[in-house]
Motif scaffolding. Structure first.
Motif, PDB file in Angstrom:
ATOM      1  N   PRO A   6       0.833  -1.205   0.000  1.00  0.00           N
ATOM      2  CA  PRO A   6       0.000   0.000   0.000  1.00  0.00           C
ATOM      3  C   PRO A   6       0.865   1.252   0.000  1.00  0.00           C
ATOM      4  O   PRO A   6       2.086   1.197   0.197  1.00  0.00           O
ATOM      5  CB  PRO A   6      -0.788  -0.124   1.310  1.00  0.00           C
ATOM      6  N   LEU A   7       0.221   2.393  -0.215  1.00  0.00           N
ATOM      7  CA  LEU A   7       0.922   3.661  -0.103  1.00  0.00           C
ATOM      8  C   LEU A   7       1.560   3.790   1.268  1.00  0.00           C
ATOM      9  O   LEU A   7       0.969   3.420   2.285  1.00  0.00           O
ATOM     10  CB  LEU A   7      -0.065   4.821  -0.294  1.00  0.00           C
ATOM     11  N   THR A   8       2.757   4.351   1.315  1.00  0.00           N
ATOM     12  CA  THR A   8       3.444   4.498   2.594  1.00  0.00           C
ATOM     13  C   THR A   8       3.097   5.807   3.286  1.00  0.00           C
ATOM     14  O   THR A   8       3.494   6.016   4.428  1.00  0.00           O
ATOM     15  CB  THR A   8       4.966   4.429   2.400  1.00  0.00           C
ATOM     16  N   THR A   9       2.405   6.714   2.592  1.00  0.00           N
ATOM     17  CA  THR A   9       2.006   7.987   3.193  1.00  0.00           C
ATOM     18  C   THR A   9       0.491   8.116   3.124  1.00  0.00           C
ATOM     19  O   THR A   9      -0.150   7.590   2.216  1.00  0.00           O
ATOM     20  CB  THR A   9       2.641   9.171   2.452  1.00  0.00           C
ATOM     21  N   PRO A  10      -0.121   8.814   4.093  1.00  0.00           N
ATOM     22  CA  PRO A  10      -1.568   8.985   4.053  1.00  0.00           C
ATOM     23  C   PRO A  10      -2.002   9.708   2.781  1.00  0.00           C
ATOM     24  O   PRO A  10      -1.321  10.612   2.296  1.00  0.00           O
ATOM     25  CB  PRO A  10      -1.852   9.844   5.306  1.00  0.00           C
ATOM     26  N   GLY A  11      -3.133   9.311   2.230  1.00  0.00           N
ATOM     27  CA  GLY A  11      -3.625   9.938   1.014  1.00  0.00           C
ATOM     28  C   GLY A  11      -4.102  11.353   1.262  1.00  0.00           C
ATOM     29  O   GLY A  11      -4.703  11.656   2.293  1.00  0.00           O
ATOM     30  N   PRO A  12      -3.839  12.265   0.330  1.00  0.00           N
ATOM     31  CA  PRO A  12      -4.277  13.649   0.497  1.00  0.00           C
ATOM     32  C   PRO A  12      -5.762  13.859   0.201  1.00  0.00           C
ATOM     33  O   PRO A  12      -6.300  14.919   0.492  1.00  0.00           O
ATOM     34  CB  PRO A  12      -3.407  14.409  -0.506  1.00  0.00           C
ATOM     35  N   ILE A  13      -6.437  12.867  -0.393  1.00  0.00           N
ATOM     36  CA  ILE A  13      -7.862  13.008  -0.693  1.00  0.00           C
ATOM     37  C   ILE A  13      -8.660  12.406   0.460  1.00  0.00           C
ATOM     38  O   ILE A  13      -8.425  11.267   0.861  1.00  0.00           O
ATOM     39  CB  ILE A  13      -8.231  12.289  -2.009  1.00  0.00           C
ATOM     40  N   LEU A  79      -5.951   4.457  -7.072  1.00  0.00           N
ATOM     41  CA  LEU A  79      -5.238   5.120  -8.165  1.00  0.00           C
ATOM     42  C   LEU A  79      -5.283   6.629  -8.000  1.00  0.00           C
ATOM     43  O   LEU A  79      -4.271   7.327  -8.171  1.00  0.00           O
ATOM     44  CB  LEU A  79      -5.840   4.707  -9.514  1.00  0.00           C
ATOM     45  N   LEU A  80      -6.458   7.171  -7.671  1.00  0.00           N
ATOM     46  CA  LEU A  80      -6.580   8.622  -7.513  1.00  0.00           C
ATOM     47  C   LEU A  80      -5.736   9.117  -6.342  1.00  0.00           C
ATOM     48  O   LEU A  80      -5.142  10.206  -6.418  1.00  0.00           O
ATOM     49  CB  LEU A  80      -8.047   9.010  -7.333  1.00  0.00           C
ATOM     50  N   GLN A  81      -5.686   8.354  -5.254  1.00  0.00           N
ATOM     51  CA  GLN A  81      -4.825   8.746  -4.140  1.00  0.00           C
ATOM     52  C   GLN A  81      -3.362   8.802  -4.585  1.00  0.00           C
ATOM     53  O   GLN A  81      -2.614   9.727  -4.225  1.00  0.00           O
ATOM     54  CB  GLN A  81      -4.962   7.764  -2.970  1.00  0.00           C
ATOM     55  N   ARG A  82      -2.939   7.810  -5.357  1.00  0.00           N
ATOM     56  CA  ARG A  82      -1.560   7.790  -5.831  1.00  0.00           C
ATOM     57  C   ARG A  82      -1.293   8.961  -6.781  1.00  0.00           C
ATOM     58  O   ARG A  82      -0.219   9.596  -6.718  1.00  0.00           O
ATOM     59  CB  ARG A  82      -1.257   6.452  -6.512  1.00  0.00           C
ATOM     60  N   MET A  83      -2.255   9.263  -7.644  1.00  0.00           N
ATOM     61  CA  MET A  83      -2.101  10.407  -8.545  1.00  0.00           C
ATOM     62  C   MET A  83      -2.039  11.714  -7.756  1.00  0.00           C
ATOM     63  O   MET A  83      -1.236  12.605  -8.063  1.00  0.00           O
ATOM     64  CB  MET A  83      -3.259  10.446  -9.541  1.00  0.00           C
ATOM     65  N   ALA A  84      -2.904  11.842  -6.754  1.00  0.00           N
ATOM     66  CA  ALA A  84      -2.906  13.058  -5.941  1.00  0.00           C
ATOM     67  C   ALA A  84      -1.576  13.225  -5.214  1.00  0.00           C
ATOM     68  O   ALA A  84      -1.036  14.342  -5.122  1.00  0.00           O
ATOM     69  CB  ALA A  84      -4.059  13.010  -4.936  1.00  0.00           C
ATOM     70  N   THR A  85      -1.035  12.125  -4.706  1.00  0.00           N
ATOM     71  CA  THR A  85       0.266  12.187  -4.047  1.00  0.00           C
ATOM     72  C   THR A  85       1.336  12.652  -5.022  1.00  0.00           C
ATOM     73  O   THR A  85       2.155  13.525  -4.713  1.00  0.00           O
ATOM     74  CB  THR A  85       0.637  10.804  -3.471  1.00  0.00           C
ATOM     75  N   LEU A 283       6.270   4.839 -11.108  1.00  0.00           N
ATOM     76  CA  LEU A 283       6.234   5.836 -10.045  1.00  0.00           C
ATOM     77  C   LEU A 283       5.006   5.692  -9.160  1.00  0.00           C
ATOM     78  O   LEU A 283       5.079   5.905  -7.951  1.00  0.00           O
ATOM     79  CB  LEU A 283       6.269   7.246 -10.641  1.00  0.00           C
ATOM     80  N   LEU A 284       3.876   5.331  -9.752  1.00  0.00           N
ATOM     81  CA  LEU A 284       2.643   5.232  -8.977  1.00  0.00           C
ATOM     82  C   LEU A 284       2.568   3.941  -8.168  1.00  0.00           C
ATOM     83  O   LEU A 284       1.899   3.895  -7.127  1.00  0.00           O
ATOM     84  CB  LEU A 284       1.437   5.315  -9.911  1.00  0.00           C
ATOM     85  N   TYR A 285       3.229   2.892  -8.651  1.00  0.00           N
ATOM     86  CA  TYR A 285       3.190   1.595  -7.975  1.00  0.00           C
ATOM     87  C   TYR A 285       4.610   1.060  -7.784  1.00  0.00           C
ATOM     88  O   TYR A 285       4.957  -0.003  -8.301  1.00  0.00           O
ATOM     89  CB  TYR A 285       2.337   0.609  -8.782  1.00  0.00           C
ATOM     90  N   PRO A 286       5.447   1.791  -7.061  1.00  0.00           N
ATOM     91  CA  PRO A 286       6.823   1.319  -6.845  1.00  0.00           C
ATOM     92  C   PRO A 286       6.840   0.073  -5.970  1.00  0.00           C
ATOM     93  O   PRO A 286       5.886  -0.216  -5.236  1.00  0.00           O
ATOM     94  CB  PRO A 286       7.491   2.503  -6.146  1.00  0.00           C
ATOM     95  N   HIS A 287       7.933  -0.650  -6.032  1.00  0.00           N
ATOM     96  CA  HIS A 287       8.038  -1.924  -5.312  1.00  0.00           C
ATOM     97  C   HIS A 287       7.838  -1.772  -3.811  1.00  0.00           C
ATOM     98  O   HIS A 287       7.305  -2.668  -3.157  1.00  0.00           O
ATOM     99  CB  HIS A 287       9.401  -2.572  -5.597  1.00  0.00           C
ATOM    100  N   ASP A 288       8.271  -0.627  -3.258  1.00  0.00           N
ATOM    101  CA  ASP A 288       8.170  -0.448  -1.812  1.00  0.00           C
ATOM    102  C   ASP A 288       6.944   0.360  -1.389  1.00  0.00           C
ATOM    103  O   ASP A 288       6.757   0.628  -0.202  1.00  0.00           O
ATOM    104  CB  ASP A 288       9.436   0.224  -1.274  1.00  0.00           C
TER     105      ASP A 288
END
Length: 304
Positions: A6-13, A79-85, A283-288
């Motif tokens: 999952p994303l390592t940072t909280p989503g901005p949306i 996906l939108l959270q990752r794009m917003a980040t 960039l949107l789905y990096p391994h880590d």
């Protein structure tokens, strides 16, 4: 199947923003037109003249898989959270997407002072019997002019053994003409492609990429607004010697060592005519799962 981290940072949306997005789509479709009309726009080329574009036009092609997870991009909210980040990071100039993704991001208020690249997409879905009947099925130039889209993008696959190729080339030439008439920059992503064991594969040899550039560069009645979007292959010095058109590098699906990919981008970005990156899944789905670190590293290569 192995799920991506999952994303390592909280989503901005926030959930409230997603709820408002759904209400707008349900109750007030005209909100989209108002939002796009009010969007703060910027010149395509400014400052150092280089561009860092984050791409998210894969889902509309049915290409949802990344690595061993065939449905990695299926969750639109993720996906939108990752794009917003990605869009929140310094050095990111804009996004590339089909209308559904662009419209979501616009309604979420994320596209001010960003370049919006409209994907004209392709009808030739991967693995379909009609794969080389690659007509454009998303944005067209009138729709992009209507919505204030800043840049157009098309894929141009060329299979000498498939008669469907000539229709794709003709449609692309007409798109280039329409974009030039509207003074809309348009990036062409060309490949020489052939069927291998029944599956269409892009030829990433240096000579094939050079040939694809030569063919695509001649499409349309004017090249005034034409850019190239090219893969990074062996001997990029020869590749970039094949065109005077401004060029962005594509990323492709994440594979191998990300540090090695960054080093390859760094070397290629130093070549004359290379103006930046258009990268999505790497960039949107990096391994880590660290989108911030991946985006910041790429943006530093482009603008640093």
């Amino acid at each position: 199947m192995t799920a991506l981290p999952p994303l390592t940072t909280p989503g901005p949306i926030t959930e409230a923003q997603f709820a408002q997005l759904r209400r707008n789509r349900l109750e007030d479709p005209e909100a989209l037109g108002r939002t796009l009309a009010a969007r703060t726009r910027r010149p395509v080329v400014r400052g150092d003249g280089r561009l860092m574009i984050v791409a998210a036009d894969h889902p509309a092609r049915g290409a949802l898989g990344i690595g061993s997870d065939p449905m990695a991009m299926a969750d639109r909210y993720d996906l939108l959270q990752r794009m917003a980040t990605a869009l929140s990071r310094p050095g990111v100039d804009g996004i590339l997407g089909t209308p559904d993704v662009v419209d979501d991001l616009a309604l979420l208020g994320l596209l001010d002072d960003k370049i919006v690249v409209g994907s004209m997409n392709r009808g030739g879905l991967r693995g379909a019997s009609f794969e080389m009947d690659d007509r454009y099925t998303a944005y067209d130039v009138p729709a992009m002019v209507r919505d204030g889209i800043d840049f157009a993008k098309v894929l141009v696959r060329i299979d000498p053994d498939d008669p469907g190729t000539v229709a794709t080339m003709e449609a692309t030439a007409k798109a280039v003409d329409a974009a030039a008439a509207a003074r809309l920059p348009i990036m062409l992503e060309p490949f020489l492609s052939r069927r291998v064991d029944g599956k269409l594969a892009n030829d990433l040899s240096t000579d094939a990429v050079i040939a694809s550039i030569a063919i695509a560069s001649g499409l349309g009645g004017s090249s005034a607004y034409t850019w190239m979007k090219l893969p990074v292959v062996d001997d990029m010095e020869r590749v970039m010697a094949a065109t005077t058109l401004p060029t962005l590098l594509l990323g492709g699906e994440p594979a191998g060592d990300p540090d090695e990919a960054m080093a390859t981008w760094r070397r290629t970005l130093a070549l004359p005519g290379v103006q930046g990156l258009t990268v999505g899944r790497s960039l949107l789905y990096p391994h880590d799962g660290d989108v911030v670190a991946a985006v910041d590293s790429a943006a530093a290569l482009v603008h640093g």
